[in-house]
Scaffold this motif. Sequence first.
Motif, PDB file in Angstrom:
ATOM      1  N   CYS A   1     -70.848-105.059  64.634  1.00 40.59           N
ATOM      2  CA  CYS A   1     -71.833-103.977  64.514  1.00 40.59           C
ATOM      3  C   CYS A   1     -71.617-103.135  63.263  1.00 40.59           C
ATOM      4  CB  CYS A   1     -71.755-103.054  65.722  1.00 40.59           C
ATOM      5  SG  CYS A   1     -72.047-103.887  67.282  1.00 40.59           S
ATOM      6  N   CYS A   2     -72.731-102.651  62.724  1.00 39.92           N
ATOM      7  CA  CYS A   2     -72.679-101.706  61.612  1.00 39.92           C
ATOM      8  C   CYS A   2     -73.841-100.733  61.775  1.00 39.92           C
ATOM      9  CB  CYS A   2     -72.787-102.455  60.280  1.00 39.92           C
ATOM     10  SG  CYS A   2     -74.295-103.429  60.108  1.00 39.92           S
ATOM     11  N   GLY A   3     -73.761 -99.608  61.097  1.00 40.92           N
ATOM     12  CA  GLY A   3     -74.862 -98.649  61.203  1.00 40.92           C
ATOM     13  C   GLY A   3     -74.452 -97.275  60.721  1.00 40.92           C
ATOM     14  N   GLU A   4     -75.472 -96.483  60.356  1.00 41.24           N
ATOM     15  CA  GLU A   4     -75.212 -95.175  59.748  1.00 41.24           C
ATOM     16  C   GLU A   4     -75.521 -94.033  60.720  1.00 41.24           C
ATOM     17  OE1 GLU A   4     -77.934 -96.781  59.543  1.00 41.24           O
ATOM     18  OE2 GLU A   4     -79.618 -95.392  59.365  1.00 41.24           O
TER      19      GLU A   4
ATOM     20  N   GLU B   1     -75.725 -89.442  57.330  1.00 42.46           N
ATOM     21  CA  GLU B   1     -75.628 -90.437  56.256  1.00 42.46           C
ATOM     22  C   GLU B   1     -77.020 -90.918  55.837  1.00 42.46           C
ATOM     23  OE1 GLU B   1     -71.191 -92.139  57.471  1.00 42.46           O
ATOM     24  OE2 GLU B   1     -72.970 -93.050  58.357  1.00 42.46           O
ATOM     25  N   ARG B   2     -77.884 -91.097  56.822  1.00 43.15           N
ATOM     26  CA  ARG B   2     -79.260 -91.533  56.493  1.00 43.15           C
ATOM     27  C   ARG B   2     -79.947 -90.468  55.639  1.00 43.15           C
ATOM     28  NH1 ARG B   2     -84.025 -94.742  57.805  1.00 43.15           N
ATOM     29  NH2 ARG B   2     -82.405 -96.297  57.977  1.00 43.15           N
ATOM     30  N   ASP B   3     -79.827 -89.205  56.104  1.00 42.08           N
ATOM     31  CA  ASP B   3     -80.498 -88.117  55.380  1.00 42.08           C
ATOM     32  C   ASP B   3     -79.953 -87.968  53.959  1.00 42.08           C
ATOM     33  OD1 ASP B   3     -82.078 -87.679  57.536  1.00 42.08           O
ATOM     34  OD2 ASP B   3     -80.955 -85.960  58.305  1.00 42.08           O
ATOM     35  N   ALA B   4     -78.668 -88.317  53.793  1.00 37.95           N
ATOM     36  CA  ALA B   4     -78.060 -88.198  52.458  1.00 37.95           C
ATOM     37  C   ALA B   4     -78.315 -89.446  51.610  1.00 37.95           C
ATOM     38  CB  ALA B   4     -76.563 -87.945  52.606  1.00 37.95           C
ATOM     39  N   GLY B   5     -79.123 -90.374  52.120  1.00 45.70           N
ATOM     40  CA  GLY B   5     -79.452 -91.572  51.347  1.00 45.70           C
ATOM     41  C   GLY B   5     -78.300 -92.569  51.253  1.00 45.70           C
ATOM     42  N   GLN B   6     -77.385 -92.507  52.242  1.00 41.10           N
ATOM     43  CA  GLN B   6     -76.193 -93.365  52.158  1.00 41.10           C
ATOM     44  C   GLN B   6     -76.254 -94.602  53.067  1.00 41.10           C
ATOM     45  OE1 GLN B   6     -73.302 -90.455  53.281  1.00 41.10           O
ATOM     46  NE2 GLN B   6     -73.234 -89.491  51.265  1.00 41.10           N
ATOM     47  N   THR B   7     -77.414 -94.844  53.670  1.00 37.01           N
ATOM     48  CA  THR B   7     -77.506 -95.937  54.644  1.00 37.01           C
ATOM     49  C   THR B   7     -77.035 -97.279  54.069  1.00 37.01           C
ATOM     50  OG1 THR B   7     -79.331 -94.857  55.764  1.00 37.01           O
ATOM     51  CG2 THR B   7     -79.092 -97.219  56.155  1.00 37.01           C
ATOM     52  N   ASP B   8     -77.583 -97.666  52.939  1.00 40.47           N
ATOM     53  CA  ASP B   8     -77.275 -98.991  52.398  1.00 40.47           C
ATOM     54  C   ASP B   8     -75.791 -99.126  52.058  1.00 40.47           C
ATOM     55  OD1 ASP B   8     -79.958 -99.205  52.649  1.00 40.47           O
ATOM     56  OD2 ASP B   8     -80.388 -99.664  50.544  1.00 40.47           O
TER      57      ASP B   8
ATOM     58  N   TRP C   1     -78.110 -92.985  65.125  1.00 43.89           N
ATOM     59  CA  TRP C   1     -79.055 -91.989  65.621  1.00 43.89           C
ATOM     60  C   TRP C   1     -80.140 -92.596  66.518  1.00 43.89           C
ATOM     61  CZ3 TRP C   1     -83.749 -93.476  63.735  1.00 43.89           C
ATOM     62  CH2 TRP C   1     -83.720 -94.298  62.593  1.00 43.89           C
ATOM     63  N   ALA C   2     -80.209 -93.905  66.577  1.00 45.50           N
ATOM     64  CA  ALA C   2     -81.227 -94.552  67.419  1.00 45.50           C
ATOM     65  C   ALA C   2     -80.633 -95.088  68.725  1.00 45.50           C
ATOM     66  CB  ALA C   2     -81.881 -95.699  66.644  1.00 45.50           C
TER      67      ALA C   2
END
Length: 255
Positions: A132-135, A139-146, A176-177
């Motif tokens: 598993c992986c995920g942000e 991290e998503r809001d800071a644009g760090q997902t990838d 977050w999901a």
Amino acid sequence: MATRTPLISGNWKMHHNHFEALATVQKLNYLLGEEEDLQVEVSVHAPFTDLRTLQTAIEQDKMPIVLGAQHCHWEEKGAFTGEVSPAMLAKLNVRYVIVGHSERRELFGESDEWVNKKVLAILAHGMVPIMCCGETLDERDAGQTDAKVAGQVRAGLEGVSPAQVGGLVIAYEPIWAIGTGRTASAEDAQATCAVVRRTVAEVAGEDAAASVRIQYGGSVKPANAAELMAQPDIDGALVGGASLDAADFAGIVRH
Ligand code: PGA
């Protein structure tokens, strides 16, 4: 292009004792049995105390369900109170083992290094990791997902041969999901799963990237499964809450 049979996995987390687990797979078996031609693989990942019961039922009734586990240690045996080894899971004919779920990482301190050791140990025992992986939302809001996801994939695959990488499963689960009812849009989920596949190509080559299966996880329900799984880089789903109920889970399998 490699054909990738979709894998729909039910992660029961700390739910269902062995009686409830048995009732759930029996109902699932009944519901899936109505499918003439099941085009997907289905696994259930039950708590350790349920595994022997489920193994027996699945094998005796030849259910179209594959046995999975949620976690294991990387050592073969030893003084690790409370842990279960990959060898013990292999003995129960477990095929898929979830590794590095965000709940394990966040609540139980699993590091990328442990995830990597587990991936190698599970492969060494002839089973398949679902890594598993995920942000997080921050991290998503800071644009760090990838960067986050690519980093987890690289770290987890350290020392795994390209042929082995091609046979494994990676689950992209935006934290977050998970269990929140919020799902990544099909477009966002596809974009990040494409990043996972590109990262696999970089570390293990194009053949491995073409055959590795990538699941999306995070509030997958019968209502959103079809759209998510229609995406070119999404090859199945890792389902938590909705997999506890056989009818909902069967609805996702049918999508
Ligand atoms: P969820 O869990 O479907 O309840 O969001 C997914 C998971 O944690 O694997």
